[in-house]
Scaffold this active site. Structure first.
Site, PDB file in Angstrom:
ATOM      1  N   SER A 248       0.769  -1.198   0.002  1.00  0.00           N
ATOM      2  CA  SER A 248       0.101  -0.057   0.108  1.00  0.00           C
ATOM      3  C   SER A 248       0.882   1.136  -0.076  1.00  0.00           C
ATOM      4  O   SER A 248       1.595   1.271  -0.926  1.00  0.00           O
ATOM      5  CB  SER A 248      -0.941   0.012   1.180  1.00  0.00           C
ATOM      6  OG  SER A 248      -1.945   1.042   1.096  1.00  0.00           O
TER       7      SER A 248
ATOM      8  N   ASP B 134      -9.286  -4.651  -5.814  1.00  0.00           N
ATOM      9  CA  ASP B 134      -8.524  -3.367  -4.623  1.00  0.00           C
ATOM     10  C   ASP B 134      -9.235  -2.133  -4.891  1.00  0.00           C
ATOM     11  O   ASP B 134      -8.920  -1.547  -5.926  1.00  0.00           O
ATOM     12  CB  ASP B 134      -7.127  -3.302  -4.821  1.00  0.00           C
ATOM     13  CG  ASP B 134      -6.418  -2.480  -3.737  1.00  0.00           C
ATOM     14  OD1 ASP B 134      -7.154  -1.752  -3.100  1.00  0.00           O
ATOM     15  OD2 ASP B 134      -5.073  -2.481  -3.519  1.00  0.00           O
TER      16      ASP B 134
ATOM     17  N   HIS C 206      -7.721  -5.172  -1.195  1.00  0.00           N
ATOM     18  CA  HIS C 206      -6.630  -4.362  -0.899  1.00  0.00           C
ATOM     19  C   HIS C 206      -5.483  -5.338  -0.014  1.00  0.00           C
ATOM     20  O   HIS C 206      -4.380  -5.214   0.050  1.00  0.00           O
ATOM     21  CB  HIS C 206      -6.716  -3.133  -0.020  1.00  0.00           C
ATOM     22  CG  HIS C 206      -5.486  -2.381   0.013  1.00  0.00           C
ATOM     23  ND1 HIS C 206      -4.840  -1.969  -0.930  1.00  0.00           N
ATOM     24  CD2 HIS C 206      -5.174  -1.623   1.207  1.00  0.00           C
ATOM     25  CE1 HIS C 206      -3.895  -1.015  -0.373  1.00  0.00           C
ATOM     26  NE2 HIS C 206      -3.973  -1.019   0.712  1.00  0.00           N
TER      27      HIS C 206
END
Length: 329
Positions: free
Chosen positions: A187, A273, A308
């Site tokens: 991320s 995501d 994610h």
């Protein structure tokens, strides 16, 4: 959560043009040269953790503007020197937490530096220990919008600089092989690892998962989640700021960093995501290394039914196998 971005067959050939500021390279060269005027390490203090098979140090190094940045440095207790090192960058809103929280790379036999996120650590995890004394420019409360109206003021200019200096810091620590240093993150951490790959030409490897700040303009069109949602919310109030915001974000675009990267790279992405849309990761992957005159080794792994979290532990296993081969020395 349904798939919402491009289908996989289009992602596999997705290679968009990304507008870059004319002074992109000069901007980062000047920023990093200023940060490198002083030696990186300030201190490294051994700390007890209750872990008998791991040794850990509380490290402070100089980041942006010489600011002290905290990190945990850990290594297997009885491993011979020198060791390859992994510099890991934490996700958005997280700090370095406790040293016993992230032991995968240490257990795999690497020296491991986990960098604290300046001015973050209050949203997830176990907190941080590094303030951001420069967070005074106009912008919203979240890190993604701090200083959004000017490239020199933005939070990520400081955080990316810290990430680059973390590589210099781990190379200065005893028992580390400076030629075998990898940047790793998920991320926000994935976006930082990608930026480091583009800014540190002799990095040994980059492992990038669900990277933030890739394909930023498209991500702002697709997602109201996480950091992109914070940027959109700010622009919904400051309706005349869009042009300035896009100009600032162009200096932080992961695809631009990817184009300048030399190191072998391992990517991971969840196709559902919504926090970091997969088209951004694929854009960076397909343009990775194109300005270097080389063709760096790279591979990408897609997880069609994951968001994610991507491949989670299954992807970490892939990372371990890949890193063992690339960093074998």
């Amino acid at each position: 959560m349904p798939a919402f971005d491009l289908p996989l067959e289009e992602l596999e050939r997705y290679r968009p043009d990304v507008a870059e500021p004319d002074d992109f390279d000069d901007f980062w060269r000047h920023t990093l040269e200023t940060a490198a005027e002083r030696e990186p390490l300030l201190s490294a203090r051994s700390v007890p953790t209750g872990l008998r098979l791991v040794r850990t140090w509380d490290v402070t190094f100089r980041g942006f503007a010489g600011d002290p940045v905290r990190a945990w440095f850990s290594r297997p207790a009885d491993a011979p020197d020198p060791l390859p090192a992994v510099v890991e960058y934490a996700g958005y809103g997280r700090g370095r937490g406790f040293p016993h929280e992230r032991l995968t790379w240490v257990n795999a036999g690497y020296a491991h530096l986990l960098m604290d996120n300046r001015g973050q650590g209050d949203q997830y995890g176990s907190g941080g220990a590094t303030p951001d004394p420069h967070a005074t420019a106009p912008g919203g409360p979240g890190p993604a919008v701090r200083g959004l109206l000017a490239p020199h003021d933005h939070h990520y200019r400081r955080l990316v600089t810290d990430a680059v200096r973390a590589v210099a810091a781990v190379r200065a620590l005893p028992g580390v092989d400076p030629a075998r240093v990898a940047a790793v993150g998920n991320s926000q951490g994935g976006g930082l690892a990608l930026a480091v790959a583009g800014l540190v030409p002799d990095l040994a490897a980059a492992l990038v998962t669900a990277p933030l700040l890739c394909g930023i303009r498209r991500a702002l069109e697709l997602s109201d989640e996480g950091p992109y949602g914070e940027i959109a919310a700010y622009l919904a109030v400051h309706r005349g700021a869009e042009r300035s915001a896009h100009r600032t974000l162009a200096y932080l675009e992961g695809v631009s960093f990817a184009r300048r990267a030399h190191a072998p790279a391992h990517f991971g992405v969840g196709l559902r995501d919504r926090v970091c849309p997969p088209s951004g990761a694929y854009a960076a992957y397909h343009r990775y290394g194109e300005l270097t005159g080389t063709e760096p080794r790279r591979e990408i792994h897609a997880y069609p039914y994951n968001g994610h979290e991507g491949g989670d532990a299954a992807h970490v296993r892939r990372q371990l196998d890949w890193a063992a081969e690339v960093l074998a020395g």
